[in-house]
Enzyme design. Structure first.
Site, PDB file in Angstrom:
ATOM      1  N   ASN A   1      -7.518   6.981   1.053  1.00 14.20           N
ATOM      2  CA  ASN A   1      -6.408   6.158   0.580  1.00 14.20           C
ATOM      3  C   ASN A   1      -5.320   6.967  -0.116  1.00 14.20           C
ATOM      4  O   ASN A   1      -4.182   6.521  -0.214  1.00 14.20           O
ATOM      5  CB  ASN A   1      -6.919   5.037  -0.334  1.00 14.20           C
ATOM      6  CG  ASN A   1      -7.571   3.926   0.472  1.00 14.20           C
ATOM      7  OD1 ASN A   1      -7.504   3.930   1.705  1.00 14.20           O
ATOM      8  ND2 ASN A   1      -8.208   2.991  -0.211  1.00 14.20           N
TER       9      ASN A   1
ATOM     10  N   ARG B   1      -3.151 -10.730   2.709  1.00 11.61           N
ATOM     11  CA  ARG B   1      -2.552  -9.479   2.226  1.00 11.61           C
ATOM     12  C   ARG B   1      -1.038  -9.401   2.449  1.00 11.61           C
ATOM     13  O   ARG B   1      -0.546  -8.646   3.287  1.00 11.61           O
ATOM     14  CB  ARG B   1      -3.235  -8.274   2.874  1.00 11.61           C
ATOM     15  CG  ARG B   1      -4.642  -8.088   2.374  1.00 11.61           C
ATOM     16  CD  ARG B   1      -5.322  -6.929   3.015  1.00 11.61           C
ATOM     17  NE  ARG B   1      -5.176  -5.691   2.293  1.00 11.61           N
ATOM     18  CZ  ARG B   1      -5.746  -4.547   2.658  1.00 11.61           C
ATOM     19  NH1 ARG B   1      -6.460  -4.509   3.746  1.00 11.61           N
ATOM     20  NH2 ARG B   1      -5.591  -3.458   1.958  1.00 11.61           N
TER      21      ARG B   1
END
Ligand code: UD1
Length: 428
Positions: A23, A125
Site C-alpha cells: 500500500n 468505497r
C-alpha cells in the site's frame, strides 16, 4: 485460474523476510509523476498490484525499470514528460488505488481525465473526499459518463482541507496534489497510517516540505519543483501481521525479519491476550505458540494505531479455534465479512449481524474447497486452512497475488504444506 492447496496440521518453524509494503509502494510509484528526474524505490515488493500500476504509469509517460538482484528489488521510475493524462476505466476498475494518479497528473500537467473506480468487493468505497480535497486546492472538477475531468490550468493553490472522516486514500491523494501547489496547505483530520508517513518521507526526499505526517494535522509548504530521490519502501505491516497470525494458528516458532513490531502493536497485544508468545526484536519479532488452546479475544477495527481492518479476516481465522466466544467488530468497511461463509465451509461457527461477527470457537476445522473473495479475506482462509485437518483448496488465488509476494514459498520454507495448482494441474 490458479488455486492454492493447503494441507493443515504442520507446525511452522523458521524465518520469514517481510517485503516492502504494497500500500506504500503503489502510492510512491505514483509520486514519480511529480518530477522529471528518476525516482529509485528500493525494497519494492513484486506483486500484481505494483505490476499493474507500472503498466498504467507507462501509458502516462513513465519509464519503469525493474531491477531484481539476489536479495534486493528496486524500481526506477522516470517521467520526463506526461504523454497522456488519461486513465481509462478498464485500468482503474482493476485496481482502485490507480485513481490516485489524478492528483499528480493535475499538479504536473494542469489537467487529467481519470475514470471513477466504482464499487468493489468490500463496499461502495466512494471517492468524494478525494474530489473535495482537489477542489479545495482550486481544481475544477466535472463528472461525466463515469469519468473525472479535472482542470487546473494555472496550477493548484494551497488551502485548508478538513476531512470529516479519516481516509488513507484521500489523505495520500491530497498530499500528492498539494506538494507542488502555490503556498501552504493544511490537512486537518488527516489519516495517520504508516503509509502516509512513508509517502511524506519519500516526497520530502524529493524536495517537498511536508510536516506532521503520522498525526491528524499535516502542513505542506508548496515547492515549485521536485527532484529525483532514492527511497526504501517501509515494511508491509499487513504481511507482518498475517504471518504472525499464521504462526499462531499453526503453532510453532517463526521469526519475522526486515520488519517492525511497532507497526502492528494493536494486533500483537491482542495475540498476547489470546495466549500467543511474542518477542519484539530490533529487526522484527518472533511468534511462538505451543500446545494449549487460545483464549477468545474481542477486536474492533479502527484507524491507525487501532486494529487494522486489513488484518480482521486473519484474526477471525485464529479465533475460530479459540476456547470460547469472541466478537469481531468491523468499523471501516461495510461489507468486510465475505470470508465468513467460506470459513463456515471449514467448520467455523460464526454469526454475522450488521458490522459485528460472533465467533464461537470450535475444537477443529476441516479442509474443504473455498473461494477467495478479496485480498485480505483470501489470506484469512489460508490461515484457517493451516490448522484445518486435511486439504483445503483456495480458489481465485489472483486476489492473493495482488498483495502477497511469494506466499507459498514463504510459508513452505517454514514447513507449511502449501502448493500452487496452476490452471492445467487444477483441471486434471
Ligand atoms: C486503504 C488501503 C486498504 C485499507 C484502508 C483502511 C490502499 C491501496 N488500500 O484503502 O487496504 O483497508 O486504507 O486502512 O492503501 N471513504 C469515503 N470517501 C472517500 C474515501 C473513503 O467515504 O472519498 C470511506 C471509505 O468508504 C471507508 C473509509 O472512508 O469506509 C476509509 O477508507 P480509506 O481510508 O479511504 O481506505 P482506502 O484508502 O480506500
Amino acid at each position: 485460474m490458479d488455486r492454492i492447496a493447503i494441507t493443515g496440521g504442520a507446525r511452522l518453524s523458521g524465518e520469514i523476510a517481510i517485503s516492502g509494503a504494497k500500500n506504500s509502494a503503489i502510492k510512491l510509484m505514483a509520486a514519480s509523476l511529480l518530477t522529471d528526474e528518476p525516482l529509485r524505490l528500493t525494497n519494492m515488493p513484486r506483486l500484481a498490484d505494483t505490476r499493474f500500476l507500472g503498466a498504467l504509469l507507462r501509458r502516462l509517460g513513465t519509464d519503469v525499470q525493474e531491477i531484481d538482484g539476489e536479495s534486493a528489488s528496486e524500481t526506477v521510475l522516470r517521467t520526463q514528460e506526461i504523454v497522456s493524462a488519461f486513465a481509462p476505466y478498464d485500468l482503474v476498475r482493476q485496481m482502485r488505488a490507480s485513481f490516485n494518479v489524478l492528483g499528480p497528473l493535475l499538479a504536473r500537467s494542469g489537467h487529467a481525465k481519470v475514470s471513477l473506480p466504482g464499487g468493489c468487493e468490500i463496499g461502495a468505497r466512494p471517492v468524494d473526499l478525494h474530489l473535495m480535497a482537489l477542489r479545495a486546492l482550486g481544481a475544477q472538477i466535472e463528472l461525466h459518463e463515469g469519468y473525472v475531468y479535472a482542470q487546473a490550468p494555472r496550477g493548484l493553490t494551497g488551502a485548508r482541507i478538513e476531512f470529516p472522516l479519516s481516509s488513507v486514500g484521500a489523505t495520500e491523494h491530497a498530499l500528492l496534489a498539494c506538494v507542488l501547489a502555490r503556498g501552504e496547505t493544511e490537512l486537518v483530520g488527516a489519516a495517520r497510517e504508516p503509509e502516509i508517513v512513508d509517502l511524506a518521507a519519500c516526497l520530502n526526499a524529493m524536495g517537498a516540505k511536508v510536516e506532521g505526517a503520522g498525526t491528524d494535522r499535516i502542513v505542506v509548504t508548496g515547492v515549485a519543483r521536485l527532484s529525483g530521490a532514492t527511497y526504501a519502501v517501509a515494511p508491509d505491516r499487513i504481511e507482518t501481521g498475517t504471518y504472525a497470525l499464521a504462526a499462531a494458528m499453526a503453532g510453532g516458532e517463526v521469526r519475522l525479519t526486515h520488519t517492525r513490531a511497532d507497526l502492528i502493536e494493536s494486533l500483537l497485544s491482542k495475540m498476547e491476550q489470546a495466549g500467543v508468545e511474542i518477542e519484539r526484536r530490533n529487526d522484527g519479532l518472533t511468534v511462538k505458540r505451543n500446545g494449549a488452546r487460545l483464549s477468545p479475544v474481542d477486536i474492533e477495527t479502527g484507524t491507525f494505531p487501532g486494529f487494522a481492518t486489513d488484518l480482521q479476516a486473519q484474526f477471525m481465522a485464529l479465533m475460530t479455534l479459540a476456547d470460547g466466544e469472541s466478537v469481531v467488530r468491523e468499523t471501516i468497511f461495510e461489507n468486510r465479512f465475505m470470508h465468513v461463509p467460506e470459513m463456515a465451509r471449514l467448520g467455523a461457527d460464526i454469526t454475522v449481524s450488521g458490522g459485528e461477527a460472533r465467533v464461537r470457537g470450535v475444537a477443529r476445522l476441516e479442509g474443504a474447497q473455498v473461494m477467495a473473495t478479496d485480498l485480505r479475506a483470501s489470506v484469512g482462509l489460508v490461515i484457517a486452512a493451516l490448522a484445518a485437518q486435511g486439504e483445503t483448496i483456495v480458489d481465485r488465488v489472483y486476489h492473493l497475488d495482488r498483495g502477497f509476494e511469494r506466499l507459498e514459498q514463504k510459508l513452505s520454507a517454514c514447513g507449511a504444506q502449501v502448493r500452487r495448482l496452476s490452471d492445467r494441474e487444477g483441471a486434471s
